[in-house]
Scaffold this active site. Structure first.
Site, PDB file in Angstrom:
ATOM      1  N   LYS A  17      84.815  58.811  60.715  1.00  0.00           N
ATOM      2  CA  LYS A  17      84.805  57.359  60.908  1.00  0.00           C
ATOM      3  C   LYS A  17      85.683  56.664  59.866  1.00  0.00           C
ATOM      4  CE  LYS A  17      80.770  54.990  60.467  1.00  0.00           C
ATOM      5  NZ  LYS A  17      80.897  53.873  59.514  1.00  0.00           N
ATOM      6  N   SER A  18      85.516  57.032  58.606  1.00  0.00           N
ATOM      7  CA  SER A  18      86.279  56.355  57.537  1.00  0.00           C
ATOM      8  C   SER A  18      87.782  56.535  57.748  1.00  0.00           C
ATOM      9  CB  SER A  18      85.907  56.940  56.174  1.00  0.00           C
ATOM     10  OG  SER A  18      84.583  56.637  55.871  1.00  0.00           O
ATOM     11  N   ARG A  22      90.924  53.773  58.790  1.00  0.00           N
ATOM     12  CA  ARG A  22      92.078  53.623  57.904  1.00  0.00           C
ATOM     13  C   ARG A  22      93.383  53.938  58.631  1.00  0.00           C
ATOM     14  NH1 ARG A  22      87.585  54.308  54.978  1.00  0.00           N
ATOM     15  NH2 ARG A  22      87.516  53.733  52.774  1.00  0.00           N
ATOM     16  N   ASP A 310      75.905  58.371  52.831  1.00  0.00           N
ATOM     17  CA  ASP A 310      75.471  58.161  54.218  1.00  0.00           C
ATOM     18  C   ASP A 310      74.539  59.272  54.710  1.00  0.00           C
ATOM     19  OD1 ASP A 310      76.914  55.840  54.307  1.00  0.00           O
ATOM     20  OD2 ASP A 310      78.654  56.719  55.290  1.00  0.00           O
TER      21      ASP A 310
END
Ligand code: S3P
Length: 423
Positions: A17-18, A22, A310
């Protein structure tokens, strides 16, 4: 969800996801084409796409990849409507760093959860750089009105280890008149540094300090997104906890700033083997083989926490079934995630009969009790829903997860992938 007797097979978790966020953002402010493969088609990353489309960027979604037609550092256009980041803290905070430097004004908002999350942590450093950001509710939360301004380089000591804060400042630093440094209390995930360098920015890291030089230009690239270790974490826990299980999780990103879950699971006694490791200057990957194990409690805190922030909800589930006590400390950041993850874990695991107590900055879990199925309130937090889907596999009786479809935020096919391992 009901009890499972064994889990067997392979799973390929969706893209990180990160890194997906980006890749879109950096592609948008680069010159030329950026091609992103294994992009995570989760609601959060789709929010990032929609914000950049409103800023005038053409983004093409194909079955196998995403194409971003970048317009350069100063090519974004004033949007004709409010930008909606949905549930996504990463979209909200990172895009603020970019918008702070544009030649127009933008209003940025999100869902009920985003409108409660703290934005002072980005407003303070960006304002030091010369940004004009107003919280419209005067409560340091979104909606934010961001009026683009000329920015100055700063040296900022961040009070929190947060990649979202660090990245917002680094992105603003691309547009500043002098170098910008961010010093963190301990290292948070470093995907921005890696990917910005790949797109041509000058970024240096020494210990916990990252420095970025103002950029003349970034250039579009091909980005292949590794599988998300935060999504793999649910299968790591499930494979370790459910008896007679063996799961191979393919192509997972094992960047050292994200791999705390592997270190903790091994310390708890987990049988975990990394196969087909691909070392890379960028993002290293591996297949993760997990086999059922007898787990015991651990104490975790300090600089380990940002590397598994997380994963704390699923670590709490592992601790509930492990023998002995687990103490999680230095994790006060959990209170300001998509939900207050300390309260929500304590309440819901408590409902299942777990001996768990909240502390100021974490929780204490006395594991090893038999848990019973319960009605779980996910608080519409994807990581809570997935954590309790795993707890449900081990609990006696049925578990009902309210708001279970919030998994679409980071892992739309989560329940199908879990189901496939039960056959
Ligand atoms: C993220 C950073 C973390 C993490 C979030 C994604 C990112 O937040 O919890 O899910 O992509 O930079 P913080 O940086 O606020 O700790």
């Amino acid at each position: 969800m009901n009890n499972a007797h064994r889990l067997k097979g392979e799973v390929t978790v969706p893209g990180d996801k990160s890194i997906s966020h980006r890749a879109i953002m950096f592609g948008a402010i680069s010159e030329g084409l950026t091609e992103v493969t294994n992009f995570l088609e989760g609601a959060d990353c789709l929010s990032t796409i929609s914000c950049f489309e409103k800023l005038g960027i053409e983004i093409e979604r194909n079955a196998s990849h995403i194409l971003v037609r970048g317009k350069g550092l100063c090519g974004l256009q004033k949007p004709s409507e409010v930008l909606d980041a949905g549930n996504s803290g990463t979209t909200t905070r990172l895009i603020s760093g970019i918008l702070a430097a544009q030649s127009f004004e933008t209003t940025l908002t999100g869902d009920a959860s985003i409108r409660r999350r703290p934005m002072r942590r980005i407003i303070t450093p960006l304002s030091m750089m010369g940004a004009q950001i107003e919280s419209l509710g005067a409560n340091d939360c979104a909606p934010l009105r961001i009026t683009g301004s000329p920015l100055h380089g700063i040296r900022y000591e961040s009070p929190v280890a947060s990649a979202q804060v660090k990245s917002a400042i680094l992105l603003a630093g691309l547009y500043a008149d002098a170098p910008t440094s961010v010093i963190e209390p301990s290292i948070s995930r470093n995907h921005s540094e890696i990917l910005l360098r790949y797109f041509g920015a000058e970024v240096h890291t020494t210990d916990t300090t990252v420095t970025i030089q103002p950029a003349g230009r970034l250039v579009g690239q091909k980005v292949s997104v590794p599988g998300d270790i935060s999504s793999a974490a649910y299968f790591i826990a499930a494979g370790l906890l459910v008896p007679n299980s063996e799961i191979l999780i393919r192509n997972v990103g094992i960047n050292h700033t994200r791999d705390g879950i592997l270190r903790v699971a091994k310390e708890m006694g987990g049988d975990i083997t990394l196969l087909n490791e691909v070392a890379s200057e960028g993002e290293p990957t591996a297949d993760i083989l997990v086999r059922s194990s007898h787990l015991h409690g651990v104490t975790i805190g300090g600089s380990l926490i940002p590397t598994l922030i997380d994963e704390v909800p699923i670590i709490a589930v592992m601790a509930a079934f492990a023998e002995g006590q687990t103490i999680i400390r230095d994790a006060g950041e959990l209170k300001v995630k998509e939900s207050n993850r300390i309260d929500v874990m304590v309440t819901n695991l408590g409902r299942m009969g777990c001996d768990i107590a909240a502390t100021d900055d974490g929780m204490i879990i006395n594991g090893g009790r038999t848990l019973k199925g319960a009605v779980i309130d996910s608080n519409l937090d994807h990581r809570i829903a997935m954590s309790f889907a795993i707890a449900a596999l081990l609990a006696d009786g049925e578990t009902q997860i309210q708001g279970s479809d919030c998994v679409k935020i980071s892992y739309p096919s989560f329940y199908q992938d879990l189901q496939a391992l039960m056959r």
